[in-house]
Design a protein around this motif. Structure first.
Motif, PDB file in Angstrom:
ATOM      1  N   ALA A 178       1.984   9.278  64.841  1.00 14.38           N
ATOM      2  CA  ALA A 178       1.101   8.905  65.938  1.00 14.38           C
ATOM      3  C   ALA A 178       1.652   7.658  66.626  1.00 14.38           C
ATOM      4  O   ALA A 178       2.500   6.946  66.077  1.00 14.38           O
ATOM      5  N   ARG A 179       1.178   7.374  67.852  1.00 20.68           N
ATOM      6  CA  ARG A 179       1.602   6.163  68.542  1.00 20.68           C
ATOM      7  C   ARG A 179       1.291   4.963  67.664  1.00 20.68           C
ATOM      8  O   ARG A 179       0.235   4.856  67.059  1.00 20.68           O
ATOM      9  N   GLY A 180       2.237   4.009  67.602  1.00 27.15           N
ATOM     10  CA  GLY A 180       2.112   2.904  66.665  1.00 27.15           C
ATOM     11  C   GLY A 180       2.792   3.204  65.348  1.00 27.15           C
ATOM     12  O   GLY A 180       2.788   2.385  64.424  1.00 27.15           O
ATOM     13  N   GLY A 181       3.410   4.390  65.253  1.00 26.75           N
ATOM     14  CA  GLY A 181       3.987   4.835  64.001  1.00 26.75           C
ATOM     15  C   GLY A 181       5.230   4.096  63.558  1.00 26.75           C
ATOM     16  O   GLY A 181       5.681   4.282  62.423  1.00 26.75           O
ATOM     17  N   SER A 182       5.804   3.241  64.407  1.00 26.56           N
ATOM     18  CA  SER A 182       6.949   2.448  63.958  1.00 26.56           C
ATOM     19  C   SER A 182       6.535   1.463  62.869  1.00 26.56           C
ATOM     20  O   SER A 182       7.314   1.158  61.958  1.00 26.56           O
ATOM     21  N   ASP A 183       5.305   0.944  62.963  1.00 29.67           N
ATOM     22  CA  ASP A 183       4.775   0.112  61.876  1.00 29.67           C
ATOM     23  C   ASP A 183       4.758   0.908  60.570  1.00 29.67           C
ATOM     24  O   ASP A 183       5.117   0.408  59.508  1.00 29.67           O
ATOM     25  N   TYR A 184       4.331   2.165  60.684  1.00 32.16           N
ATOM     26  CA  TYR A 184       4.251   3.039  59.512  1.00 32.16           C
ATOM     27  C   TYR A 184       5.643   3.314  58.951  1.00 32.16           C
ATOM     28  O   TYR A 184       5.860   3.298  57.739  1.00 32.16           O
ATOM     29  N   SER A 185       6.612   3.548  59.839  1.00 33.21           N
ATOM     30  CA  SER A 185       7.996   3.770  59.403  1.00 33.21           C
ATOM     31  C   SER A 185       8.508   2.575  58.617  1.00 33.21           C
ATOM     32  O   SER A 185       9.128   2.729  57.557  1.00 33.21           O
ATOM     33  N   GLY A 186       8.261   1.369  59.140  1.00 32.22           N
ATOM     34  CA  GLY A 186       8.704   0.169  58.438  1.00 32.22           C
ATOM     35  C   GLY A 186       8.060   0.039  57.077  1.00 32.22           C
ATOM     36  O   GLY A 186       8.714  -0.341  56.095  1.00 32.22           O
ATOM     37  N   ALA A 187       6.771   0.377  57.000  1.00 32.36           N
ATOM     38  CA  ALA A 187       6.064   0.309  55.717  1.00 32.36           C
ATOM     39  C   ALA A 187       6.637   1.310  54.726  1.00 32.36           C
ATOM     40  O   ALA A 187       6.803   1.011  53.541  1.00 32.36           O
ATOM     41  N   VAL A 188       6.951   2.508  55.206  1.00 29.45           N
ATOM     42  CA  VAL A 188       7.544   3.525  54.335  1.00 29.45           C
ATOM     43  C   VAL A 188       8.866   3.030  53.760  1.00 29.45           C
ATOM     44  O   VAL A 188       9.115   3.131  52.547  1.00 29.45           O
ATOM     45  N   VAL A 189       9.730   2.493  54.619  1.00 29.20           N
ATOM     46  CA  VAL A 189      11.027   1.996  54.155  1.00 29.20           C
ATOM     47  C   VAL A 189      10.838   0.896  53.113  1.00 29.20           C
ATOM     48  O   VAL A 189      11.498   0.890  52.068  1.00 29.20           O
ATOM     49  N   ALA A 190       9.922  -0.040  53.395  1.00 26.80           N
ATOM     50  CA  ALA A 190       9.666  -1.142  52.454  1.00 26.80           C
ATOM     51  C   ALA A 190       9.234  -0.609  51.093  1.00 26.80           C
ATOM     52  O   ALA A 190       9.674  -1.106  50.049  1.00 26.80           O
ATOM     53  N   CYS A 191       8.390   0.421  51.108  1.00 32.68           N
ATOM     54  CA  CYS A 191       7.910   0.988  49.846  1.00 32.68           C
ATOM     55  C   CYS A 191       8.997   1.782  49.131  1.00 32.68           C
ATOM     56  O   CYS A 191       9.147   1.687  47.908  1.00 32.68           O
ATOM     57  N   MET A 192       9.759   2.566  49.886  1.00 32.85           N
ATOM     58  CA  MET A 192      10.800   3.388  49.269  1.00 32.85           C
ATOM     59  C   MET A 192      11.912   2.532  48.663  1.00 32.85           C
ATOM     60  O   MET A 192      12.540   2.908  47.675  1.00 32.85           O
ATOM     61  N   LEU A 193      12.173   1.365  49.248  1.00 35.92           N
ATOM     62  CA  LEU A 193      13.236   0.485  48.756  1.00 35.92           C
ATOM     63  C   LEU A 193      12.708  -0.619  47.852  1.00 35.92           C
ATOM     64  O   LEU A 193      13.476  -1.475  47.417  1.00 35.92           O
ATOM     65  N   ASP A 194      11.387  -0.609  47.593  1.00 36.03           N
ATOM     66  CA  ASP A 194      10.763  -1.655  46.771  1.00 36.03           C
ATOM     67  C   ASP A 194      11.152  -3.038  47.300  1.00 36.03           C
ATOM     68  O   ASP A 194      11.636  -3.907  46.568  1.00 36.03           O
ATOM     69  N   ALA A 195      10.936  -3.233  48.592  1.00 36.47           N
ATOM     70  CA  ALA A 195      11.330  -4.478  49.254  1.00 36.47           C
ATOM     71  C   ALA A 195      10.545  -5.665  48.719  1.00 36.47           C
ATOM     72  O   ALA A 195       9.401  -5.532  48.261  1.00 36.47           O
ATOM     73  N   SER A 196      11.156  -6.832  48.795  1.00 34.99           N
ATOM     74  CA  SER A 196      10.457  -8.052  48.387  1.00 34.99           C
ATOM     75  C   SER A 196       9.421  -8.460  49.422  1.00 34.99           C
ATOM     76  O   SER A 196       8.456  -9.167  49.106  1.00 34.99           O
ATOM     77  N   LEU A 197       9.596  -7.992  50.681  1.00 35.09           N
ATOM     78  CA  LEU A 197       8.691  -8.362  51.771  1.00 35.09           C
ATOM     79  C   LEU A 197       8.865  -7.390  52.923  1.00 35.09           C
ATOM     80  O   LEU A 197       9.983  -6.962  53.225  1.00 35.09           O
ATOM     81  N   TYR A 198       7.751  -7.033  53.565  1.00 31.89           N
ATOM     82  CA  TYR A 198       7.792  -6.279  54.815  1.00 31.89           C
ATOM     83  C   TYR A 198       7.340  -7.211  55.934  1.00 31.89           C
ATOM     84  O   TYR A 198       6.207  -7.689  55.941  1.00 31.89           O
ATOM     85  N   GLU A 199       8.243  -7.485  56.869  1.00 24.60           N
ATOM     86  CA  GLU A 199       7.946  -8.353  58.008  1.00 24.60           C
ATOM     87  C   GLU A 199       7.699  -7.493  59.237  1.00 24.60           C
ATOM     88  O   GLU A 199       8.535  -6.677  59.607  1.00 24.60           O
TER      89      GLU A 199
END
Length: 348
Positions: A178-199
């Motif tokens: 959905a529109r605004g989904g780039s935020d969602y994409s970033g969150a997915v990447v952060a979760c899949m890579l077990d990031a220390s932080l999502y900015e």
């Protein structure tokens, strides 16, 4: 590793892109960047995604698209100012769009695709095509298992740039969120890579005490928990795409909402932990005939009688009154004045 997402205005023109590049390269832990399509900024009065939606209609109906040419010209102009060569990529994009002329999701996603290609050239990071990594189910949500398998193939010692907003359908073909989904994409990447932080970099100073477009003296809420931010987002706060918050909460990834144009000065940090710091935030939705106002309070008291006194003279119905959450129903034409009156009292 940090995952950093830059929004439309934050990538809207060359000055903003240079600021984003400086932020990215200033910290070596920012190794995965997710970008949106360019939004309204500087001399550009239209969002690239809106132009591409228009291009899809033009191509299906008439076979040619002036809107597509506007998009390609904008990227060509920005690339020239940034000193990178995008001509081959732009020509290939034009050819692919005409091949997929009646595939809406493919065409609409080309803003993020081209932005990622260009920002990869600007930063020297490796470009990733989201269609090869993000697997989207029929319900529009991410397939966490298959997407995690794709991301496990990455060499985490490298740095990457990927376009947000799109991936591929569980079967085949490009599919958008959905529109605004780039935020969602970033969150997915952060979760899949077990990031220390999502900015999440935007053009606002994180979560504010009220909508800064109508209130001039807002304060930034410094700390929030995911449950509260999700509530505010559903209540009308347009700070971050709401659907990414349950995912970040599930994987326990901390989030920072920062301002590209004033980085590190005023921002909101979000986690699963509740804060004891006092704050309030007022948001609203449904601004036509009827509007709902949501007031979230943390270690701040607002007695019921005092609330009624503050809003004397307005047609307001209190639909819910709790210690830390108040919901009001008011006329759409009065909602901004109601918010101003509440904010003026609470900020003292």
């Amino acid at each position: 590793m940090r995952v950093s997402k830059f929004g439309g205005t934050s990538m809207g023109c060359t000055d903003a892109i240079q600021l984003a590049r400086e932020i990215v390269t200033a910290d070596s832990t920012r190794r995965f960047i997710v970008v949106s399509a360019p939004g309204k900024a500087c001399i550009y009065s239209r969002k690239v995604t809106d132009l591409l939606i228009e291009a899809y209609t033009q191509l299906c109906v008439g076979g040619e698209s002036s809107s597509l040419e506007l998009v390609l010209d904008r990227f060509r102009e920005m690339a020239g100012h940034l000193g990178v060569d995008m001509e081959a990529e732009l020509e290939r994009c034009r050819e692919e769009v005409y091949i997929h002329r009646c595939q809406r999701d493919f065409i609409v996603s080309r803003g993020e695709y081209l932005m990622a290609l260009m920002f990869a050239k600007v930063t020297g990071y490796r470009f990733l095509d989201a269609a090869k990594f993000m697997v989207i189910k029929r319900n529009g949500k991410i397939d966490e298992v298959k997407t995690a398998e794709n991301f496990r193939r990455l060499d985490k010692s490298q740095s990457f740039v990927m376009g947000g907003f799109y991936g591929r359908a569980a079967g085949d073909g490009v599919k958008t969120f959905a529109r605004g989904g780039s935020d969602y994409s970033g969150a997915v990447v952060a979760c899949m890579l077990d990031a220390s932080l999502y900015e999440n970099f935007t053009d606002t100073h994180g979560v504010q005490s009220a909508n800064p477009s109508i209130i001039t003296d807002t304060k930034t809420v410094q700390f929030l928990d995911y449950n509260t931010l999700y509530k505010l987002s559903l209540g009308g706060a347009q700070v971050i795409f709401p659907e990414c918050l349950p995912l970040l909460k599930k994987y326990n990834i901390p989030l920072v909402i920062d301002n590209t144009f004033n980085h590190g000065r005023r921002f909101t940090a979000v986690s699963n932990d509740r804060t004891h710091m006092p704050f309030f935030s007022i948001t609203y939705s449904g601004i036509r005939a009827v509007a709902e106002v949501l007031i979230v309070l943390n270690h701040i008291k607002l007695e019921y009688d005092r609330l009624k006194e503050i809003l004397k003279g307005f047609e307001v119905y209190v639909s819910m009154y709790k210690r830390n959450e108040i919901r009001l129903i008011t006329a759409g034409e009065e909602v901004e004045e109601v918010v101003k009156r509440l904010h003026a009292y609470l900020i003292l």
